[in-house]
Write an enzyme that holds these catalytic residues in place. Structure first.
Site, PDB file in Angstrom:
ATOM      1  N   GLN B 127      41.522  53.710  45.857  1.00 36.57           N
ATOM      2  CA  GLN B 127      43.218  53.482  45.581  1.00 36.57           C
ATOM      3  C   GLN B 127      43.757  52.752  46.766  1.00 36.57           C
ATOM      4  OE1 GLN B 127      45.173  57.551  45.385  1.00 36.57           O
ATOM      5  NE2 GLN B 127      44.274  57.661  43.291  1.00 36.57           N
ATOM      6  N   ASP B 130      43.854  49.184  45.695  1.00 37.78           N
ATOM      7  CA  ASP B 130      44.302  49.113  44.070  1.00 37.78           C
ATOM      8  C   ASP B 130      45.347  48.155  44.156  1.00 37.78           C
ATOM      9  OD1 ASP B 130      44.655  49.096  41.435  1.00 37.78           O
ATOM     10  OD2 ASP B 130      44.659  51.147  41.162  1.00 37.78           O
ATOM     11  N   SER B 133      48.074  48.806  41.187  1.00 35.30           N
ATOM     12  CA  SER B 133      49.063  49.973  41.429  1.00 35.30           C
ATOM     13  C   SER B 133      50.161  49.301  42.294  1.00 35.30           C
ATOM     14  CB  SER B 133      48.114  51.036  41.753  1.00 35.30           C
ATOM     15  OG  SER B 133      47.304  51.519  40.909  1.00 35.30           O
TER      16      SER B 133
END
Lengths: 477, 524
Positions: B127, B130, B133
């Site tokens: 994450q 990422d 995102s």
């Protein structure tokens, strides 16, 4: 009774004892209430010394003085982290005293019986009392003193083992002899048999055997209970020491002993109940050791524990407005309460809200964490109970978990198959960010994985709690 | 090794893949950093700021491509740029490999490695890198701001001296990262926000952001969003019909629509049809974040803002992150920095291109002269499988009342039973026990009652002092020993004496330690 004055003093003492326990409802009133207890005890002892206990009173006073000196030393030297051990050790003394007093009562009965046969004069206050009893009353007296000896003996060895486990002198794991609880059951049945024999007039040896069996039960029962269940055990032993005193009170016909014994007994029972509720376990399952059976496969935890260094924690704390600290037994082990208090002080100086969340079973003694934090001079009005603070976590910026594990485990709520399902837990994961100070990746007492450590908003702050906090303190400006 | 960032060549692209802050962190990993002069200007980072952070500023892109071992940029490389790749170099940028197969092949042939930021797998560990995102987050925020810019009213409802203003009603379609960011921005501006997503499991997230989830009256076997890596899948025609019907019903009341519905590697689904646009009030705004993939509304024109005949503004910009270049550059540069941290386990300034690692393998599209796209499925499943949640039925007041009555009855029953049993037991005891015993027994039972009532009132924080003080007063057993010590038997005297001594320890030890503890409790 010939001792009207003594009985009057006992009434006053009983009222004072009740007030001294009642005063513990608040921190400030408790400071006054402790004096009620002290005065009550002094009154009871003095009234006994000048009344029914006047024989050999000089010896008594000297012995109390000596014991008092030892007690004084103990009380002043003990570290607050050692409180659980001290409490357990002191229970053992009450237990043993109950056993001795019980045996003495039996000896006196025998003595009086012999004296009646031979027509000798009876000396001693207690002997006089016994001499007046009818055979039925003597029978009841025998039951009462056997109960006193039995409970006292369990309390004695149980407390010694609990002390050993808490002090780290005995292996804290749950260990039992082969045969497990069947051995305990056999010992209980044996004790009951001895009681029947004793009442049948088989003589004092039955009492000895019963005491030995009870010693064994106390030893074996507590050996089979793991370290983290000690809060329940210590409360239970606290309760037992009270019931032993009450039983002895019956046999001596002393109402003050009965009143105090019942007060202490119910206090310990309530504490055990609160502890068990805190773990969502039944008293029996704690005493029999191990966690309740699970109904299915516990959900596996997926993901990764993300670690963070002191810099990261410091910058997050810098930005946070509200901080909640969740201490556990790990904080006591690492002796980190001083650093926690310093951290609290610094954060509060910066105008941040800092509070503490205490789970009922955090630590090794009911209220253990509160005492440690109080010692480190954390003001008690920011130290909150689970129910008081659980709803506030969603509005909290940073939660720091120090040395606790199972009490912040979300599987208790999320995973019905978890061994700790249904246990009330602190909902720290609802906060914006959670830092967990922990020595390594190990599991908690229940031996299950904690999904909290794998959550996206959790960062692991690995290392010894004290050292980690020291490092953190240097980074906070 | 050297990491370099050239100036973006795409027209209108204001982002930059390295910031002074990220450069500092990269240097800690052991890398040397360089940047093309002026690369950060559009994002608000001057050359001097880079120099201050220890970054070498080079004049031309050519020098940079030649000298740097690792090139980090934002937009997919142009053909001319790919030509500059040589053996051993590493390019990190967005790439969209599915659309740019030709280019990918060319890059692989050059012998350089390419990591596509848009291919970073969606697993928890990845994450932090990422970039999709982090860019989507910005797009969602900016979409609301852009809508507000074109919307003629307040977001929040107000009652002013000049009259009452109703709050704006915002509908966010698609609750992915961009959708959630849009929801958060919209609710914090004070608008009444609704959100819809084909994955019912996100309803909880939507509600936690303060928006109302739009449920459909539609029964379908709940599909597990986890199966597709957390992304939405095409829905059945029946489901689509139900969904459109719901939107049609909502359209006249909605002031702002923000659509973010995308399905990986497909054209964007049409969710806001022409008749819905017609049904909207004049002055309403539609922001179509799916414009690049054809739009969730067919009237959307990519990269443009249009106004329909009935006065509805439709915004089809595709460069939202670039419109907030400072913010998006900071986040993107941090994503790159995290990726470099994973590529440099030793922190020695040397990359270790570990193709066994799920994240690195997934994002690498060209390595050792081979095209390595598409990647094999990751070993770790993206998101834990959803557990079916039992629905908690809202109880009616009557049911609640009935429950309370039942609980009260049960309580009364158990209390009465307990009392009866207790009373019978005590009566039975009274039949056999002599009166002298019963006198003491009364005291005992009453004391237990007093004890229970008093102890429940004890504060939890004082449980340790409670144990210490009960321990002290339980040495009241000393009275027994004191009474017995006056006996004529030596054994009795001895045992009694030991008991007195032990109880003495307890009395003093218990009270003193309690007092010590209580003295420590201080108010702030």
């Amino acid at each position: 009774m010939e001792y009207g004055f003594t009985t009057a003093a006992y009434v006053v003492a009983a009222v004072l004892f009740i007030l001294s326990l009642g005063g513990l409802s608040g921190q400030e009133s408790a400071k006054r209430a402790i004096w009620y207890g002290i005065v009550g005890m002094a009154l009871a002892v003095v009234a006994t010394l000048i009344g029914p206990g006047s024989g050999l009173w000089v010896v008594s006073v000297v012995l109390i003085g000596l014991g008092g000196a030892v007690g004084w030393q103990l009380a002043n030297r003990v570290q607050m982290t050692q409180m659980p051990e001290l409490v357990a050790a002191m229970h053992s003394l009450v237990g043993l005293a109950a056993v001795f007093v019980g045996f003495n009562a039996d000896f006196t009965i025998n003595m009086v019986g012999e004296a009646k046969m031979t027509g000798e004069a009876i000396s001693g206050d207690f002997a006089m009392l016994v001499a007046k009893k009818t055979p039925v009353e003597i029978g009841i007296l025998m039951v009462e003193l056997s109960l006193g000896i039995f409970i006292g003996a369990i309390t004695f060895t149980g407390s010694i083992i609990a002390y050993g486990k808490l002090a780290g002198k005995v292996d804290t794991g749950a260990k039992q002899l082969p045969g497990g609880h069947m051995l305990n059951l056999a010992a209980v049945i044996g004790s009951a048999l001895m009681l029947v024999l004793y009442l049948g007039g088989a003589g004092s040896w039955t009492l000895f055997v019963m005491a030995l069996l009870a010693f064994f039960i106390g030893y074996h029962l507590i050996m089979g209970i793991g370290g983290a269940d000690m809060p329940v055990v210590v409360s239970m032993l606290n309760s037992y020491s009270g019931w032993a005193a009450a039983a002895i009170g019956f046999s001596l016909g002393n109402d003050l002993l009965i009143v105090v014994g019942a007060l202490v007994g119910s206090s310990g029972a309530i504490l055990s109940y609160i502890m068990c509720k805190g773990m969502n376990r039944s008293f029996v399952s704690v005493i029999l050791g191990g966690w309740g059976g699970t109904t299915g496969e516990a959900a596996a935890v997926e993901g990764e524990q993300v670690s963070i260094d002191a810099d990261g924690v410091a910058s997050a704390l810098d930005e946070a407005d509200s901080v909640v600290i969740v201490p556990g037994y790990g904080m006591a082990v690492a002796q980190a309460q001083g650093n926690v208090a310093e951290l609290t002080r610094r954060l509060r100086e910066k105008g941040k809200t800092v509070r503490f969340a205490i789970h009922p079973v955090a630590g090794r003694l009911p209220g253990h964490m509160n005492v440690l934090l109080a010692e480190a001079k954390v003001p008690y009005d920011i130290v909150l109970e689970m129910e008081e603070i659980n709803d506030d976590f969603p509005d909290t910026d940073v939660v720091i978990v120090i040395g606790s594990n199972d009490i912040v485990n979300p599987s208790a709520q999320d995973d019905p198959n978890s061994p700790i399902a249904g246990m009330p837990v602190l909902e720290v994961w609802k906060a914006k960010q959670v830092f967990v100070s922990k020595r390594g990746k190990g599991t908690g007492y229940s031996g299950i994985e904690n999904p909290l450590f794998f959550k996206d908003n959790t960062r692991m702050f690995f290392g010894d709690a004290k050292k980690s906090l020291e490092e953190l303190l240097t980074r906070l400006n | 090794m050297k990491i370099g960032t050239p100036k973006e060549v795409e027209k209108g692209e204001a982002r930059v893949a390295m910031t002074p802050d990220s450069a500092r962190a990269l240097q800690k990993l052991g890398y040397e950093c360089m940047i093309q002069s002026g690369a950060g200007d559009a994002a608000g980072f001057a050359d001097s700021a880079y120099e201050e952070a220890g970054v070498t500023v080079v004049k031309t892109a050519d020098t940079l491509w030649k000298n740097a071992d690792i090139i980090a940029k934002v937009r997919p490389p142009r053909e001319t740029e790919v030509k500059k790749l040589t053996e051993g170099k590493l390019l990190i940028s967005f790439f969209w490999p599915a659309q740019n197969e030709e280019l990918m092949k060319q890059a692989a042939d050059s012998g350089a490695s390419v990591i596509a930021m848009d291919m970073v797998p969606r697993i928890s560990r990845a994450q932090k890198m990422d970039a999709l995102s982090s860019m989507a987050n910005i797009a969602g925020y900016r979409a609301v701001i852009e809508a507000g810019n074109n919307f003629g009213r307040f977001f929040t409802g107000q009652i002013t001296a000049a009259g009452k203003v109703p709050p704006a009603r915002v509908l966010v379609v698609g609750a992915g990262v961009a959708g959630l960011a849009a929801i958060g921005t919209s609710t914090s501006l004070g608008a009444v926000t609704y959100a819809f997503d084909v994955r019912p499991e996100v309803a909880e997230q939507v509600e936690s952001m303060g928006a109302e989830f739009v449920y459909l009256d539609f029964e379908e076997a709940a599909e597990d969003g986890a199966e597709s890596g957390g992304y939405a899948k095409p829905s059945s025609p029946e489901f689509r019909e139900a969904q459109l019907a719901k939107f049609r019903e909502l359209a006249p009341d909605i002031d702002i629509v923000i659509t973010t519905a995308l399905i990986p590697n497909r054209e964007a689904p049409e969710l806001w049809t022409e008749d819905m646009v017609k049904a909207m009030k004049p002055g309403s705004v539609i922001v179509d974040l799916a414009a690049e993939k054809g739009g969730n509304c067919k009237l959307t024109v990519m990269d443009e803002k249009i106004v329909t005949d009935n006065g509805v503004t439709i915004i089809g910009y595709t460069d939202f992150p670039s419109r907030m270049a400072t913010q998006s550059s900071t986040l993107y540069a941090t994503n790159i920095r995290h990726l470099m941290t994973d590529l440099t386990p030793e922190k020695d300034g040397q990359t270790n291109h570990n193709m066994e690692d799920d994240v690195i393998r997934g994002a690498t599209i060209a390595h050792a002269k081979e095209v390595t796209f598409p990647p094999p499925p990751p070993k770790v499943k993206a998101i834990a499988a959803q557990k079916p949640k039992p629905k908690v039925k809202e109880k009616t007041p009557e049911e609640k009342r009935a429950e309370e009555v039942a609980a009260f009855k049960a309580q009364t029953k158990s209390q009465v039973t307990l009392l009866t049993v207790g009373a019978v037991l005590i009566l039975a005891l009274g039949l056999i026990a002599p009166a002298s015993f019963m006198q003491h027994f009364i005291v005992f039972v009453l004391s237990i009652f007093v004890g229970f009532n008093v102890i429940w009132g004890v504060s939890h924080s004082l449980h340790t002092p409670l144990m210490a003080v009960t321990n002290a007063i339980s040495s009241i057993i000393i009275l027994g020993a004191l009474i017995q010590i006056g006996s004529s038997s030596f054994l009795v005297i001895l045992l009694a004496a030991i008991s007195v001594f032990m109880a003495g320890i307890n009395i003093f030890g218990g009270f003193l330690v309690t007092r010590r503890m209580l003295a420590m409790f201080q108010k702030s």
